[in-house]
Enzyme design. Structure first.
Site, mmCIF file in Angstrom:
data_model
loop_
_atom_site.group_PDB
_atom_site.id
_atom_site.type_symbol
_atom_site.label_atom_id
_atom_site.label_comp_id
_atom_site.label_asym_id
_atom_site.label_seq_id
_atom_site.Cartn_x
_atom_site.Cartn_y
_atom_site.Cartn_z
ATOM 1 N N LYS A 189 0.782 -1.181 0.136
ATOM 2 C CA LYS A 189 0.086 0.191 -0.115
ATOM 3 C C LYS A 189 0.817 1.167 0.087
ATOM 4 C CE LYS A 189 -2.180 2.622 2.985
ATOM 5 N NZ LYS A 189 -2.003 3.882 2.236
ATOM 6 N N GLY A 242 6.713 4.516 8.600
ATOM 7 C CA GLY A 242 5.697 5.825 8.794
ATOM 8 C C GLY A 242 5.990 6.231 10.207
ATOM 9 N N SER A 243 5.036 6.971 10.750
ATOM 10 C CA SER A 243 5.097 7.572 12.080
ATOM 11 C C SER A 243 5.103 6.691 13.379
ATOM 12 C CB SER A 243 3.996 8.735 12.149
ATOM 13 O OG SER A 243 2.759 8.005 12.016
ATOM 14 N N THR A 244 5.749 7.079 14.357
ATOM 15 C CA THR A 244 5.577 6.214 15.461
ATOM 16 C C THR A 244 4.259 5.887 15.938
ATOM 17 O OG1 THR A 244 7.969 6.764 15.918
ATOM 18 C CG2 THR A 244 6.559 5.918 17.751
ATOM 19 N N GLY A 247 2.877 3.261 13.872
ATOM 20 C CA GLY A 247 3.536 2.141 14.104
ATOM 21 C C GLY A 247 3.076 1.405 15.484
ATOM 22 N N GLU A 264 9.656 0.660 10.735
ATOM 23 C CA GLU A 264 10.813 1.887 10.447
ATOM 24 C C GLU A 264 10.182 3.061 10.858
ATOM 25 O OE1 GLU A 264 13.941 1.464 10.027
ATOM 26 O OE2 GLU A 264 14.040 -0.733 9.542
ATOM 27 N N CYS A 298 13.289 10.583 7.662
ATOM 28 C CA CYS A 298 13.336 9.901 8.847
ATOM 29 C C CYS A 298 14.862 10.111 9.739
ATOM 30 C CB CYS A 298 12.954 8.370 8.857
ATOM 31 S SG CYS A 298 13.952 7.647 7.725
ATOM 32 N N GLU A 395 9.291 14.976 16.197
ATOM 33 C CA GLU A 395 9.807 14.960 15.065
ATOM 34 C C GLU A 395 8.886 15.878 14.213
ATOM 35 O OE1 GLU A 395 8.568 11.645 12.540
ATOM 36 O OE2 GLU A 395 10.786 11.482 11.749
HETATM 37 P P1 NAD Z 1 2.122 7.703 8.464
HETATM 38 O O1 NAD Z 1 2.285 6.926 9.672
HETATM 39 O O2 NAD Z 1 0.781 8.686 8.602
HETATM 40 O O3 NAD Z 1 1.759 7.002 7.035
HETATM 41 C C1 NAD Z 1 2.349 5.893 6.606
HETATM 42 C C2 NAD Z 1 1.768 4.832 5.832
HETATM 43 O O4 NAD Z 1 0.865 4.258 6.815
HETATM 44 C C3 NAD Z 1 0.840 5.368 4.794
HETATM 45 O O5 NAD Z 1 0.908 4.803 3.652
HETATM 46 C C4 NAD Z 1 -0.236 5.667 5.608
HETATM 47 O O6 NAD Z 1 -1.544 5.413 4.542
HETATM 48 C C5 NAD Z 1 -0.505 4.305 6.329
HETATM 49 N N1 NAD Z 1 -1.383 4.252 7.712
HETATM 50 C C6 NAD Z 1 -1.701 5.399 8.142
HETATM 51 N N2 NAD Z 1 -2.671 5.172 9.371
HETATM 52 C C7 NAD Z 1 -2.519 3.533 9.282
HETATM 53 C C8 NAD Z 1 -3.317 2.468 10.097
HETATM 54 N N3 NAD Z 1 -3.962 3.018 10.910
HETATM 55 N N4 NAD Z 1 -3.128 1.401 9.527
HETATM 56 C C9 NAD Z 1 -2.396 1.014 8.398
HETATM 57 N N5 NAD Z 1 -1.761 1.821 7.817
HETATM 58 C C10 NAD Z 1 -1.828 3.034 8.055
HETATM 59 O O7 NAD Z 1 3.484 8.716 8.011
HETATM 60 P P2 NAD Z 1 3.832 9.461 6.834
HETATM 61 O O8 NAD Z 1 3.073 10.909 7.440
HETATM 62 O O9 NAD Z 1 3.166 9.103 5.555
HETATM 63 O O10 NAD Z 1 5.325 9.620 6.783
HETATM 64 C C11 NAD Z 1 6.018 10.189 7.675
HETATM 65 C C12 NAD Z 1 6.766 9.311 9.047
HETATM 66 O O11 NAD Z 1 7.248 8.352 8.365
HETATM 67 C C13 NAD Z 1 7.690 10.252 9.682
HETATM 68 O O12 NAD Z 1 7.493 9.820 11.188
HETATM 69 C C14 NAD Z 1 8.967 9.530 9.354
HETATM 70 O O13 NAD Z 1 9.855 9.604 10.340
HETATM 71 C C15 NAD Z 1 8.520 8.182 9.037
HETATM 72 N N6 NAD Z 1 9.656 7.499 8.106
HETATM 73 C C16 NAD Z 1 10.408 6.807 8.837
HETATM 74 C C17 NAD Z 1 11.247 5.783 7.972
HETATM 75 C C18 NAD Z 1 12.232 5.021 8.473
HETATM 76 O O14 NAD Z 1 12.960 4.466 7.706
HETATM 77 N N7 NAD Z 1 12.465 5.031 9.757
HETATM 78 C C19 NAD Z 1 11.734 6.410 6.542
HETATM 79 C C20 NAD Z 1 10.810 7.399 5.990
HETATM 80 C C21 NAD Z 1 9.639 7.828 6.993
#
Ligand code: NAD
Length: 494
Positions: A189, A242-244, A247, A264, A298, A395
């Protein structure tokens, strides 16, 4: 503009579909979402909003491909060959992919081409080699009598891959590549804000001949398609970037069938510049490390710790670089920094800056939205911070550097200041003193440490976070093995 129109990627000429079982399909509900170009706020495409039913179909297709399709019988060397072919095809279509990435994220076109697209191809090449190199081992057991004991490495199964919007293509590939090298099948996704390059990748995946159902793509919202993936009983593992906050929610949702979970997550990475460092290089790297990709990285070095003796020079040097950055639409040939991804993200970044001001911090440069079309924010450097401020702790995911000064305190104390965060993703150290570097390396609670280097991403090196920056590692042998289960076999020869 004319050149742009001539090369406007054809994928944008029709509503975007999803890739399920080798077919391009609309979502069962027919619902769609506009995809926006953050450089001007204009709609560039309509994507399908997938939901539970679509995820079900994708999981069934992935399961069939895993259990009974040609994928299951395919020799590892054939998987390698397909992955290498996909890497070449990505490069051959690199200009178009870079254009799509730039239209969808606003990042400078030349950076999308040089970094995002190359990274995707390199990631496939690195992981392609692993398909033929994963193996179990014989074990020397001490059971009574004679035994043949060994381990087998098997694909973990159907994996759900959920990625963010900051590096859309490379992030999608960095999950697909190790998963398929290990023999898994996947449901990906993409982030709802940035589906374009993943879907174009889906077309290339078909072009090079991956069997139907091996790689499925469902687009849609996190709380719909994403939630359906993480809670699906037919999925064996989730790999999420994605975001903590999300996660953590995934951990709970994945517990139904005790899926394996790799996370991650976010970061608030410290950069330490000591007085003996090569200051010009350190300043260049610190500026790139926080303003590159508009700070939406990130591992961005968002907390600068600089020695008192060189603090004025370094902070002014980085501020100077910020002022000189050409902030513009990624399609503009001289753009060095693009917009943030959305209006919402811009508001978030500006709220953080405002909270810093309220808490008594001082803006050396930047701090404002850039007026006009698109979601632009000035690259920002902040001083007079203290460790408990929100801008220092949380962050921001934008081009905002907070700075702190250190004196002749012990390295223990300094590392403690660096470790004063819920995150532990990355860190960098600038010094010419080997002892200082090594002592800091050991004291920092971070999954990645760079010394006298800004970004040092290589697919051979495990990448991941301590503390609330995540679970598990991507890249390297560890990254591929994370997509396997280990089976212990004992044969009684007595
Ligand atoms: P996000 O967590 O909002 O979304 C990430 C993904 O998760 C998207 O595809 C979103 O649709 C999906 N998502 C959102 N809610 C969900 C749920 N309840 N269940 C399942 N999937 C869901 O993050 P973002 O705003 O897209 O990205 C930014 C974040 O990603 C920042 O916190 C950044 O640090 C982190 N990030 C981490 C790394 C790493 O390798 N550690 C790399 C890039 C980004």
């Amino acid at each position: 503009m004319n050149t742009l129109l001539k090369t406007f990627p054809p994928i944008l000429n029709q509503p975007l579909k999803m890739l399920i079982d080798g077919q391009w399909v609309s979502s069962q509900s027919g619902a769609t979402l506009s995809v926006i170009n953050p450089s001007n706020g204009q709609v560039i495409a309509q994507e399908s909003l997938g939901g539970q039913v679509d995820v079900d179909l994708a999981v069934q297709a992935a399961r069939r491909a895993l259990d009974s399709g040609p994928w299951q019988k395919m020799r590892p060397s054939e998987r390698t060959r397909l992955m290498l072919k996909l890497a070449d095809t990505i490069e051959q279509n690199g200009d178009e992919l870079a254009m799509l990435e730039t239209l969808n994220t606003g990042k400078p076109l030349k950076m999308a081409r040089a970094f995002d697209i190359s990274m995707a191809a390199e990631c496939l090449r690195y992981n392609a080699g692993w398909a033929t190199k994963l193996h179990g081992e014989t074990r020397n057991v001490s059971l009574p009598g004679e035994w043949h004991a060994f381990t087998l490495r098997e694909p973990v199964g159907v994996v759900g891959l959920i990625v963010p919007w900051n590096v859309p293509l490379a992030m999608a590939v960095s999950k697909i590549a190790p998963a398929i090298a290990a023999g898994c099948t996947v449901v990906l996704k993409p982030a709802e804000l940035t589906p374009l390059t993943a879907l174009r990748l889906g077309e290339l995946i078909q072009e090079v001949g991956f069997p139907a159902g091996v790689i499925n793509m469902v687009t849609g919202l996190g709380h719909e398609a994403g939630q359906a993936i993480v809670s699906h009983p037919g999925i064996d593992k989730i790999s999420f970037t994605g975001s903590t906050a999300v996660g953590k929610s995934i951990l709970a949702a994945a517990s139904g069938n005790l899926k394996r979970v790799a996370l991650e997550l976010g970061g608030k990475s410290p950069v330490f510049i000591f007085a003996d460092a090569d200051l010009e290089r350190a300043m260049d790297a610190a500026a790139r490390g926080i303003f590159g990709n508009t700070g939406q990285v990130c591992a961005a070095g968002s907390r600068l710790f600089v020695h008192k003796k060189v603090a004025d020079r370094v902070i002014e040097g980085i501020a100077q670089r910020a002022r000189q950055l050409k902030v513009a639409s990624g399609l503009s040939p001289d753009a060095e920094m693009g917009p943030v991804i959305s209006e919402r993200q811009r508001e978030r970044v500006l709220e953080y800056i405002a909270s810093g001001r309220e808490d008594g911090a001082e803006i050396v440069t930047g701090g404002e939205a850039i007026q006009g079309e698109g979601f632009f924010v000035q690259p920002t450097v902040i001083v007079n911070t203290h460790p408990r401020m929100k801008i220092v702790q949380e962050e921001i995911f934008g081009p905002v550097l907070s700075t702190q000064i250190f004196d002749d305190e012990s390295l223990e104390q300094l590392a403690e200041r660096g470790n004063d965060s819920i995150y532990g993703l990355s860190s960098s150290i600038w010094t010419r003193d080997l002892r200082t570097a090594h002592q800091m390396i050991r004291r920092l609670k971070a999954g990645n440490v760079r010394v006298n280097a800004a970004a040092a991403l290589d697919f051979a090196m495990p990448f991941g976070g301590y503390k609330q920056s995540g679970w598990g590692r991507e890249n390297g042998r560890e990254g591929v093995e994370a997509y396997t289960e280990l089976k212990s076999v004992a044969i009684d020869l007595n």
